[in-house]
Structures are given as structure tokens and as C-alpha cells.
Design a protein around this motif. Sequence first.
Motif, PDB file in Angstrom:
ATOM      1  N   ASP A  37      40.653  46.510  37.192  1.00  0.00           N
ATOM      2  CA  ASP A  37      41.813  46.156  36.374  1.00  0.00           C
ATOM      3  C   ASP A  37      42.062  44.653  36.364  1.00  0.00           C
ATOM      4  N   SER A  38      41.809  43.991  37.505  1.00  0.00           N
ATOM      5  CA  SER A  38      42.016  42.543  37.544  1.00  0.00           C
ATOM      6  C   SER A  38      41.074  41.837  36.584  1.00  0.00           C
ATOM      7  N   ALA A  39      39.866  42.388  36.414  1.00  0.00           N
ATOM      8  CA  ALA A  39      38.916  41.805  35.467  1.00  0.00           C
ATOM      9  C   ALA A  39      39.411  41.998  34.034  1.00  0.00           C
ATOM     10  N   PHE A  40      39.948  43.179  33.707  1.00  0.00           N
ATOM     11  CA  PHE A  40      40.519  43.406  32.386  1.00  0.00           C
ATOM     12  C   PHE A  40      41.727  42.505  32.163  1.00  0.00           C
ATOM     13  N   PHE A  41      42.449  42.218  33.231  1.00  0.00           N
ATOM     14  CA  PHE A  41      43.625  41.370  33.146  1.00  0.00           C
ATOM     15  C   PHE A  41      43.249  39.932  32.810  1.00  0.00           C
ATOM     16  N   GLN A 107      52.932  42.815  38.594  1.00  0.00           N
ATOM     17  CA  GLN A 107      53.104  41.823  39.649  1.00  0.00           C
ATOM     18  C   GLN A 107      52.212  40.611  39.414  1.00  0.00           C
ATOM     19  N   ARG A 108      50.971  40.861  38.951  1.00  0.00           N
ATOM     20  CA  ARG A 108      50.091  39.734  38.647  1.00  0.00           C
ATOM     21  C   ARG A 108      50.640  38.913  37.492  1.00  0.00           C
ATOM     22  N   LEU A 109      51.155  39.604  36.460  1.00  0.00           N
ATOM     23  CA  LEU A 109      51.722  38.902  35.317  1.00  0.00           C
ATOM     24  C   LEU A 109      52.914  38.047  35.726  1.00  0.00           C
TER      25      LEU A 109
END
Length: 236
Positions: A37-41, A107-109
Motif C-alpha cells: 500500500d505504501s508503494a501505491f501511496f 496517517q501517512r497522508l
Amino acid sequence: MDPRNLYDMSEGGDVGRFPQWSIHETRDLVMIRADLDSAFFETKRNKLLWEVISTKMKERGHNRGVEQCKTKWKNLVTRYKGMEQDGAGQHFPFYNELQEIFTNRMQRLLSMEPRREFSFDDHEDDNDNDKMEKAGGSNKKRNRGESSHKLRETVEKFMKQQMQTEMELMKMYEAREEERRMNEMEWRKRMEELEKEKLRLDEQWREREDQRRVREEARAEKRDTLVTALLNKLRS
């Protein structure tokens, strides 16, 4: 019908075109998609990431192509959003897993862009690439190059982690095999020592038996001699 597949009937889109998804392979898809998911993000050019997901699914024994995985994921997200709005998440088997994925993404956003509006569909659709191309000019080329570079870095990092994990597992396997081999050698050595000890004890027993038999024969011969002498004396 297998009860594990019943929930698929309510997800229009992939039913009819592809074989129904079981609970097991759907859970594997969610787990693999969560890992990436972090890669898609980080990028909107996600075709290669879906190819990675399809490859990982096949490694786990699920023959699912890129479009099948992508369609299934979109159906899961749609189902999750509906459950989120209706407040009936307990009826969706993967509600908690998707909630954790989107919570981590938010949270990353927030940590990177506090004022950016959160969306369930961020970086989910390849159609976003068309929006990027409409920007035009040098910014489009620069953003495309940066996205491709980030994608390569992300995929390379993921593959390196996979290789490192496989190497560590191989080392653990080799260490266990070496331990098993050493234990087996020790066991064989112990068995050989026990066999030698048994042979030594058997030899000692045979020697004692031979000595006992010699003594018994000597006593019997001596007794016969005495009896014969006594009889001769009585006759005389």
C-alpha cells in the motif's frame, strides 16, 4: 455451494467473468495489497505493482491475473465503503483488514500533507494517469520521471526485502539441517559405542562361561577319581 464463497455473490463485477474467490485467496490478496500500500501511496503509475501482486498470488497457488486482482480489490473497497457508511462492518469478513489499511494510509497522508483531503480511492485507478497527462509541458514529464523513479525504487526495495527474507530463511533451514546432521552423527556414534559395549560384555560373559565350564569339568573329574578310588578300596 461452498459457504466460504457466499459473500462473493453480493460483489458484482467479478462474478460471472472469473471463478469466484474463496475466503483464503481473498485474504491473501488483502495481505499482499496491504504490504504494497505504501508503494501505491507514493505513485499513481501502479501497473507494475499489480503485476507484482499477481505474481505473489501465483506463488501462493492462486492463479489470478492482474485484472482479476485489480477488479477484486476495487470490489472489496466498494464493499468496505458501503459497510462504513451503513455501520454494518461486522457483516464484511475483511472489514477490519481494510480499515487498518486505510487508517495507516490516512496517517501517512496527515504526516506528509496535513491539509490534503483523504480519499479511499487515492492511487487506486490507472485512469489517474490521464489526469497527469493533461497537465502538459515539462511538469508532466518531470512528474512522470519522478513517479517512475519512485516506482522502481519501491519495487527494487520490495524485491530486495523479499530476497533478504528468503536468504535468511535459507540460512535458518541450512542451520537446522546442519544441526539435524550433527545430531544424527552423534546418535550414530552413540549407537556404535553401545554396540561395541554390548559386544565387549558378550565376550566377557562367554569367557566367564568357558571358565565356569572348565571348573565344573575339573570338579566332576576329581569327584569321579575319588569315587573310583573309594570303590577300589572297599573291594580290597
